[in-house]
Design a protein around this motif. Sequence first.
Motif, PDB file in Angstrom:
ATOM      1  N   GLU A 170       6.971  15.541  -8.767  1.00 18.38           N
ATOM      2  CA  GLU A 170       7.748  14.445  -9.343  1.00 18.38           C
ATOM      3  C   GLU A 170       7.631  14.448 -10.863  1.00 18.38           C
ATOM      4  O   GLU A 170       6.643  14.920 -11.429  1.00 18.38           O
ATOM      5  CB  GLU A 170       7.264  13.090  -8.832  1.00 18.38           C
ATOM      6  CG  GLU A 170       7.290  12.896  -7.329  1.00 18.38           C
ATOM      7  CD  GLU A 170       5.937  13.097  -6.695  1.00 18.38           C
ATOM      8  OE1 GLU A 170       5.674  12.488  -5.642  1.00 18.38           O
ATOM      9  OE2 GLU A 170       5.123  13.869  -7.254  1.00 18.38           O
ATOM     10  N   SER A 171       8.637  13.888 -11.514  1.00 14.76           N
ATOM     11  CA  SER A 171       8.612  13.697 -12.957  1.00 14.76           C
ATOM     12  C   SER A 171       9.533  12.549 -13.313  1.00 14.76           C
ATOM     13  O   SER A 171      10.324  12.096 -12.477  1.00 14.76           O
ATOM     14  CB  SER A 171       9.035  14.969 -13.693  1.00 14.76           C
ATOM     15  OG  SER A 171      10.372  15.302 -13.359  1.00 14.76           O
ATOM     16  N   GLY A 172       9.423  12.095 -14.559  1.00 17.30           N
ATOM     17  CA  GLY A 172      10.336  11.071 -15.036  1.00 17.30           C
ATOM     18  C   GLY A 172       9.737   9.686 -15.164  1.00 17.30           C
ATOM     19  O   GLY A 172      10.393   8.775 -15.671  1.00 17.30           O
ATOM     20  N   GLY A 173       8.498   9.519 -14.724  1.00 19.76           N
ATOM     21  CA  GLY A 173       7.870   8.215 -14.854  1.00 19.76           C
ATOM     22  C   GLY A 173       7.522   7.909 -16.300  1.00 19.76           C
ATOM     23  O   GLY A 173       7.598   8.775 -17.177  1.00 19.76           O
ATOM     24  N   TYR A 217       5.171   6.184  -7.919  1.00 16.10           N
ATOM     25  CA  TYR A 217       6.293   6.537  -7.056  1.00 16.10           C
ATOM     26  C   TYR A 217       6.076   7.946  -6.508  1.00 16.10           C
ATOM     27  O   TYR A 217       5.780   8.882  -7.264  1.00 16.10           O
ATOM     28  CB  TYR A 217       7.602   6.467  -7.837  1.00 16.10           C
ATOM     29  CG  TYR A 217       8.066   5.045  -8.046  1.00 16.10           C
ATOM     30  CD1 TYR A 217       7.413   4.217  -8.952  1.00 16.10           C
ATOM     31  CD2 TYR A 217       9.135   4.521  -7.328  1.00 16.10           C
ATOM     32  CE1 TYR A 217       7.816   2.900  -9.128  1.00 16.10           C
ATOM     33  CE2 TYR A 217       9.549   3.203  -7.501  1.00 16.10           C
ATOM     34  CZ  TYR A 217       8.879   2.404  -8.404  1.00 16.10           C
ATOM     35  OH  TYR A 217       9.277   1.098  -8.560  1.00 16.10           O
ATOM     36  N   TYR A 218       6.241   8.050  -5.196  1.00 16.59           N
ATOM     37  CA  TYR A 218       6.008   9.302  -4.502  1.00 16.59           C
ATOM     38  C   TYR A 218       7.302   9.805  -3.859  1.00 16.59           C
ATOM     39  O   TYR A 218       8.035   9.039  -3.234  1.00 16.59           O
ATOM     40  CB  TYR A 218       4.974   9.122  -3.395  1.00 16.59           C
ATOM     41  CG  TYR A 218       3.614   8.709  -3.869  1.00 16.59           C
ATOM     42  CD1 TYR A 218       3.267   7.361  -3.975  1.00 16.59           C
ATOM     43  CD2 TYR A 218       2.659   9.664  -4.213  1.00 16.59           C
ATOM     44  CE1 TYR A 218       2.015   6.971  -4.411  1.00 16.59           C
ATOM     45  CE2 TYR A 218       1.392   9.284  -4.641  1.00 16.59           C
ATOM     46  CZ  TYR A 218       1.077   7.926  -4.738  1.00 16.59           C
ATOM     47  OH  TYR A 218      -0.168   7.550  -5.162  1.00 16.59           O
ATOM     48  N   CYS A 219       7.516  11.089  -3.994  1.00 23.07           N
ATOM     49  CA  CYS A 219       8.593  11.761  -3.290  1.00 23.07           C
ATOM     50  C   CYS A 219       8.053  12.242  -1.949  1.00 23.07           C
ATOM     51  O   CYS A 219       6.875  12.624  -1.844  1.00 23.07           O
ATOM     52  CB  CYS A 219       9.047  12.946  -4.143  1.00 23.07           C
ATOM     53  SG  CYS A 219      10.311  13.989  -3.422  1.00 23.07           S
ATOM     54  N   ARG A 272       6.602   3.957  -2.918  1.00 24.18           N
ATOM     55  CA  ARG A 272       5.839   3.522  -4.077  1.00 24.18           C
ATOM     56  C   ARG A 272       4.604   2.747  -3.640  1.00 24.18           C
ATOM     57  O   ARG A 272       4.582   2.172  -2.549  1.00 24.18           O
ATOM     58  CB  ARG A 272       6.699   2.670  -5.014  1.00 24.18           C
ATOM     59  CG  ARG A 272       7.101   1.303  -4.456  1.00 24.18           C
ATOM     60  CD  ARG A 272       8.037   0.606  -5.440  1.00 24.18           C
ATOM     61  NE  ARG A 272       8.418  -0.720  -4.958  1.00 24.18           N
ATOM     62  CZ  ARG A 272       9.288  -1.510  -5.575  1.00 24.18           C
ATOM     63  NH1 ARG A 272       9.871  -1.090  -6.696  1.00 24.18           N
ATOM     64  NH2 ARG A 272       9.563  -2.704  -5.080  1.00 24.18           N
ATOM     65  N   GLN A 273       3.621   2.753  -4.511  1.00 26.44           N
ATOM     66  CA  GLN A 273       2.402   2.000  -4.255  1.00 26.44           C
ATOM     67  C   GLN A 273       1.996   1.281  -5.527  1.00 26.44           C
ATOM     68  O   GLN A 273       1.654   1.923  -6.528  1.00 26.44           O
ATOM     69  CB  GLN A 273       1.271   2.913  -3.774  1.00 26.44           C
ATOM     70  CG  GLN A 273       0.028   2.158  -3.358  1.00 26.44           C
ATOM     71  CD  GLN A 273      -0.951   3.024  -2.604  1.00 26.44           C
ATOM     72  OE1 GLN A 273      -0.912   4.249  -2.678  1.00 26.44           O
ATOM     73  NE2 GLN A 273      -1.845   2.396  -1.849  1.00 26.44           N
TER      74      GLN A 273
END
Length: 125
Positions: free
Chosen positions: A6-9, A93-95, A38-39
């Motif tokens: 993931e990226s973009g956070g 956030y998790y993919c 998400r957590q």
Amino acid sequence: QLQLVESGGGLVQPGESLRLSCVASVHALADYTVGWYRQAPGKEREAVSCHTMLGVTEVARSVKGRFAISRDNAKKTVYLQMGSLKSEDTAVYYCALSGAGYHSCPIDPNGKIYWGKGTLVTVSS
């Protein structure tokens, strides 16, 4: 071994937008149901959105109308476009990908699920 990155956070102010990306090391992304979870601090992980190649999309009530999931199978990438962000959207956030050949939402929690390591989104003024 299947990997999701993931990226973009990042840190954004309330009301702003952000797009998360997730690149999957798979042969054909179309074989998988894709999802975002998400957590938030001190809370359990929750489903945000899910999308199958059969055209099924699910979006959590808390983000409906603000978040949108999409995928680019050629780029093997899943996106989460987030708009009108609120402080309560702050979370990791998790993919996630289902097992190959699974085409339903939500991703079966008792079946095969592949997870990324997550990207942190912080919404604060």
